[in-house]
Design a protein around this motif. Sequence first.
Motif, PDB file in Angstrom:
ATOM      1  N   ALA A   1       1.011  -1.219   0.088  1.00 27.96           N
ATOM      2  CA  ALA A   1      -0.018  -0.126  -0.111  1.00 27.96           C
ATOM      3  C   ALA A   1       0.801   1.273  -0.032  1.00 27.96           C
ATOM      4  CB  ALA A   1      -0.862  -0.088   1.229  1.00 27.96           C
ATOM      5  N   MET A   2       2.004   1.342   0.799  1.00 32.53           N
ATOM      6  CA  MET A   2       2.815   2.549   0.743  1.00 32.53           C
ATOM      7  C   MET A   2       3.745   2.603  -0.556  1.00 32.53           C
ATOM      8  SD  MET A   2       2.295   3.919   3.570  1.00 32.53           S
ATOM      9  CE  MET A   2       0.583   3.454   3.255  1.00 32.53           C
ATOM     10  N   ASP A   3       3.797   1.461  -1.159  1.00 36.35           N
ATOM     11  CA  ASP A   3       4.747   1.443  -2.616  1.00 36.35           C
ATOM     12  C   ASP A   3       3.761   2.240  -3.419  1.00 36.35           C
ATOM     13  OD1 ASP A   3       6.786   0.152  -1.223  1.00 36.35           O
ATOM     14  OD2 ASP A   3       6.335  -1.826  -2.222  1.00 36.35           O
ATOM     15  N   VAL A   4       2.338   1.794  -3.543  1.00 35.30           N
ATOM     16  CA  VAL A   4       1.801   2.624  -4.668  1.00 35.30           C
ATOM     17  C   VAL A   4       1.415   3.905  -4.309  1.00 35.30           C
ATOM     18  CG1 VAL A   4       0.446   0.330  -4.985  1.00 35.30           C
ATOM     19  CG2 VAL A   4      -0.523   2.064  -3.516  1.00 35.30           C
ATOM     20  N   VAL A   5       1.416   4.346  -2.953  1.00 37.88           N
ATOM     21  CA  VAL A   5       1.295   5.965  -2.612  1.00 37.88           C
ATOM     22  C   VAL A   5       2.343   6.621  -3.017  1.00 37.88           C
ATOM     23  CG1 VAL A   5       1.325   7.464  -0.740  1.00 37.88           C
ATOM     24  CG2 VAL A   5      -0.148   5.516  -0.582  1.00 37.88           C
ATOM     25  N   LYS A   6       3.579   6.106  -3.115  1.00 41.05           N
ATOM     26  CA  LYS A   6       4.898   6.636  -3.400  1.00 41.05           C
ATOM     27  C   LYS A   6       4.997   6.713  -4.864  1.00 41.05           C
ATOM     28  CE  LYS A   6       7.894   4.819  -0.001  1.00 41.05           C
ATOM     29  NZ  LYS A   6       8.971   3.674   0.612  1.00 41.05           N
ATOM     30  N   LYS A   7       4.271   5.970  -5.626  1.00 41.57           N
ATOM     31  CA  LYS A   7       4.047   6.092  -7.108  1.00 41.57           C
ATOM     32  C   LYS A   7       3.120   7.073  -7.605  1.00 41.57           C
ATOM     33  CE  LYS A   7       5.625   1.257  -7.619  1.00 41.57           C
ATOM     34  NZ  LYS A   7       5.286  -0.114  -8.169  1.00 41.57           N
ATOM     35  N   GLY A   8       2.119   7.597  -6.607  1.00 41.98           N
ATOM     36  CA  GLY A   8       1.164   8.588  -6.982  1.00 41.98           C
ATOM     37  C   GLY A   8      -0.361   8.239  -6.842  1.00 41.98           C
TER      38      GLY A   8
ATOM     39  N   SER B   1     -15.525   7.600  -4.989  1.00 48.52           N
ATOM     40  CA  SER B   1     -15.323   7.183  -6.208  1.00 48.52           C
ATOM     41  C   SER B   1     -14.099   7.118  -6.781  1.00 48.52           C
ATOM     42  CB  SER B   1     -15.950   8.205  -6.680  1.00 48.52           C
ATOM     43  OG  SER B   1     -17.556   8.225  -6.840  1.00 48.52           O
ATOM     44  N   VAL B   2     -13.881   6.013  -7.861  1.00 48.38           N
ATOM     45  CA  VAL B   2     -12.687   5.739  -8.643  1.00 48.38           C
ATOM     46  C   VAL B   2     -12.465   6.710  -9.677  1.00 48.38           C
ATOM     47  CG1 VAL B   2     -11.179   4.089  -9.635  1.00 48.38           C
ATOM     48  CG2 VAL B   2     -12.479   3.539  -7.491  1.00 48.38           C
ATOM     49  N   SER B   3     -11.384   7.464  -9.925  1.00 52.71           N
ATOM     50  CA  SER B   3     -11.347   8.120 -11.106  1.00 52.71           C
ATOM     51  C   SER B   3     -10.180   7.567 -12.055  1.00 52.71           C
ATOM     52  CB  SER B   3     -10.884   9.530 -10.727  1.00 52.71           C
ATOM     53  OG  SER B   3      -9.611   9.624  -9.980  1.00 52.71           O
ATOM     54  N   THR B   4      -9.204   6.695 -11.571  1.00 55.28           N
ATOM     55  CA  THR B   4      -8.138   6.215 -12.298  1.00 55.28           C
ATOM     56  C   THR B   4      -7.656   4.901 -11.981  1.00 55.28           C
ATOM     57  OG1 THR B   4      -7.431   8.447 -12.570  1.00 55.28           O
ATOM     58  CG2 THR B   4      -5.926   6.573 -13.245  1.00 55.28           C
ATOM     59  N   ILE B   5      -7.527   3.832 -13.030  1.00 57.18           N
ATOM     60  CA  ILE B   5      -7.070   2.558 -12.454  1.00 57.18           C
ATOM     61  C   ILE B   5      -5.589   2.374 -13.315  1.00 57.18           C
ATOM     62  CG2 ILE B   5      -7.410   0.242 -12.460  1.00 57.18           C
ATOM     63  CD1 ILE B   5     -10.243   0.541 -12.129  1.00 57.18           C
ATOM     64  N   LEU B   6      -4.387   2.122 -12.828  1.00 53.85           N
ATOM     65  CA  LEU B   6      -3.213   1.810 -13.538  1.00 53.85           C
ATOM     66  C   LEU B   6      -3.311   0.239 -13.499  1.00 53.85           C
ATOM     67  CD1 LEU B   6      -0.405   2.697 -14.710  1.00 53.85           C
ATOM     68  CD2 LEU B   6       0.422   1.917 -12.299  1.00 53.85           C
ATOM     69  N   TYR B   7      -3.123  -0.396 -14.706  1.00 54.44           N
ATOM     70  CA  TYR B   7      -3.227  -1.850 -14.926  1.00 54.44           C
ATOM     71  C   TYR B   7      -2.265  -2.149 -16.033  1.00 54.44           C
ATOM     72  CZ  TYR B   7      -4.786  -6.339 -16.122  1.00 54.44           C
ATOM     73  OH  TYR B   7      -5.042  -7.860 -16.522  1.00 54.44           O
ATOM     74  N   ASN B   8      -1.388  -2.906 -15.939  1.00 52.52           N
ATOM     75  CA  ASN B   8      -0.115  -3.476 -16.639  1.00 52.52           C
ATOM     76  C   ASN B   8       0.445  -2.171 -17.473  1.00 52.52           C
ATOM     77  OD1 ASN B   8      -0.540  -6.113 -16.209  1.00 52.52           O
ATOM     78  ND2 ASN B   8      -1.830  -6.533 -18.026  1.00 52.52           N
ATOM     79  N   GLY B   9       0.918  -1.234 -16.507  1.00 52.31           N
ATOM     80  CA  GLY B   9       1.650  -0.145 -17.086  1.00 52.31           C
ATOM     81  C   GLY B   9       0.774   1.073 -17.797  1.00 52.31           C
ATOM     82  N   LYS B  10      -0.453   0.876 -17.740  1.00 55.25           N
ATOM     83  CA  LYS B  10      -1.393   1.760 -18.389  1.00 55.25           C
ATOM     84  C   LYS B  10      -2.301   2.453 -17.775  1.00 55.25           C
ATOM     85  CE  LYS B  10      -4.306   2.507 -22.756  1.00 55.25           C
ATOM     86  NZ  LYS B  10      -4.877   1.674 -23.948  1.00 55.25           N
ATOM     87  N   GLU B  11      -2.848   3.709 -17.870  1.00 55.45           N
ATOM     88  CA  GLU B  11      -3.549   4.324 -16.836  1.00 55.45           C
ATOM     89  C   GLU B  11      -5.002   4.254 -17.674  1.00 55.45           C
ATOM     90  OE1 GLU B  11      -3.004   8.212 -15.303  1.00 55.45           O
ATOM     91  OE2 GLU B  11      -1.893   7.415 -13.638  1.00 55.45           O
ATOM     92  N   TYR B  12      -6.137   3.881 -16.834  1.00 56.97           N
ATOM     93  CA  TYR B  12      -7.310   4.068 -17.607  1.00 56.97           C
ATOM     94  C   TYR B  12      -8.150   4.969 -16.633  1.00 56.97           C
ATOM     95  CZ  TYR B  12      -5.760  -0.263 -20.039  1.00 56.97           C
ATOM     96  OH  TYR B  12      -5.213  -1.117 -20.893  1.00 56.97           O
ATOM     97  N   GLU B  13      -8.849   5.976 -17.560  1.00 55.04           N
ATOM     98  CA  GLU B  13      -9.745   6.944 -16.637  1.00 55.04           C
ATOM     99  C   GLU B  13     -11.065   6.369 -16.447  1.00 55.04           C
ATOM    100  OE1 GLU B  13      -8.599   9.645 -15.542  1.00 55.04           O
ATOM    101  OE2 GLU B  13      -6.678   9.234 -16.250  1.00 55.04           O
ATOM    102  N   VAL B  14     -11.640   6.325 -14.996  1.00 54.00           N
ATOM    103  CA  VAL B  14     -13.065   5.728 -15.055  1.00 54.00           C
ATOM    104  C   VAL B  14     -13.890   7.020 -14.904  1.00 54.00           C
ATOM    105  CG1 VAL B  14     -14.345   4.554 -13.298  1.00 54.00           C
ATOM    106  CG2 VAL B  14     -12.026   3.694 -13.608  1.00 54.00           C
ATOM    107  N   PRO B  15     -15.030   7.015 -15.537  1.00 55.47           N
ATOM    108  CA  PRO B  15     -16.107   8.118 -15.305  1.00 55.47           C
ATOM    109  C   PRO B  15     -16.377   8.196 -13.958  1.00 55.47           C
ATOM    110  CG  PRO B  15     -16.653   6.515 -17.336  1.00 55.47           C
ATOM    111  CD  PRO B  15     -15.568   6.005 -16.527  1.00 55.47           C
ATOM    112  N   VAL B  16     -16.515   9.661 -13.552  1.00 52.22           N
ATOM    113  CA  VAL B  16     -16.954   9.773 -12.099  1.00 52.22           C
ATOM    114  C   VAL B  16     -18.482  10.466 -12.408  1.00 52.22           C
ATOM    115  CG1 VAL B  16     -16.971  11.190 -10.122  1.00 52.22           C
ATOM    116  CG2 VAL B  16     -14.745  10.201 -11.231  1.00 52.22           C
ATOM    117  N   ASP B  17     -18.597  11.771 -12.874  1.00 47.43           N
ATOM    118  CA  ASP B  17     -19.831  12.601 -13.537  1.00 47.43           C
ATOM    119  C   ASP B  17     -19.358  13.234 -14.634  1.00 47.43           C
ATOM    120  OD1 ASP B  17     -22.233  13.647 -13.782  1.00 47.43           O
ATOM    121  OD2 ASP B  17     -22.343  14.681 -11.597  1.00 47.43           O
TER     122      ASP B  17
END
Length: 367
Positions: free
Chosen positions: A211-218, A316-332
């Motif tokens: 969890a702390m590792d991903v915080v360091k990654k933003g 609400s989730v706005s972004t997911i990083l998966y396999n090195g690529k960021e995917y934007e998740v709709p909020v409103d």
Amino acid sequence: MVVANIDASKLTKTLTTKPKTLLDPQQLDFGKNFTDHMLCIKYTEDKGWEAPEIKPYGPLEIDPASFVLNYSVETFEGMKAYRASDGTINLFRPQKNMQRLATSSQRIMLPEFDQEQFLECIKQLVRTDERFVPNDYGYSLYIRPNFIGTEPNLNLKYSREALLYVYLSPVGPYFPRTVKLYANTEEVRAWPGGVGNYKLGGNYAPALRPAMDVVKKGYDQILWLLGDDHYVTEVGTMNFMIFWITETGEKELVTAPLDGIILPGVTRDSLLELARQWGEFKVSERKVTMPEVVKAIEENRMLEAFGAGTACVVCSVSTILYNGKEYEVPVDPKDPNAVFGPLTKRLRDELLDIQYAKKASPWTVPV
């Protein structure tokens, strides 16, 4: 020999001589401020449960060789007390927390306890420290019951001594913004045949470093995956929900099933029940994989995604990083500054209205 169970009528109180100063609600950081008192109930196998005691908040005295310190024989709960507009204080579905605590404690061979009597003791603790229950809507008094094995014995059998203790913490909103997730393809939170569906302290410590590792990654939280197909399980310490349009064109709110991997969250159960009561879209508990999530995002079928739990309610989730690529998740889509998606906000508002007794519900339990 019959041993004693918890008896709330035998509860004793020792009040603090140094009451704490109340903080402004805006100054409340989650889980960092505590009230004047705590509840302690000791157990020994020979005598059973001792008389419950409310006493000034302070350190516990525990033997260095106790089971909890050596073998993580510990389970806990998270629940809240809410102040309604008329000043009354309520709990939200507390029997669910008592049931889950009992189930978790049985998994690590802690003794049985009378759930209703323990809950009555908790109510008395909340009444004792009721001045700490915030008046502001969206703020609450977090209640943390803990159940630990205290016998000083290094033999790997079971703890013949135990302690139930509860402390309180006034809190504000946990995630007052959208969150960015890092889909972890290397480490797992839980696995088939394990203890992911129990609220054990040992489930949380191994997740701290990732969890702390991903915080360091933003990023804010881990999206926990499982298996070669990257089954989407939970987000951080929350249940994870998706609102999308299926490949057959049907709107669906979906979350992972209670398959032994997923923690049976009280908020999760409540949101699913509310959505089913509305009857406006399909509500499912089934397995969803990360490739399915990506496909839905790329085909513009993803409507919203959010985490759900006692601490945050929903976020609400706005972004997911998966396999090195960021995917934007709709909020409103109608409001680029929105903190919650439309469905997420609707679920949150309805749940809060119940918790703060704005809307009558059997889920609201007076203190």
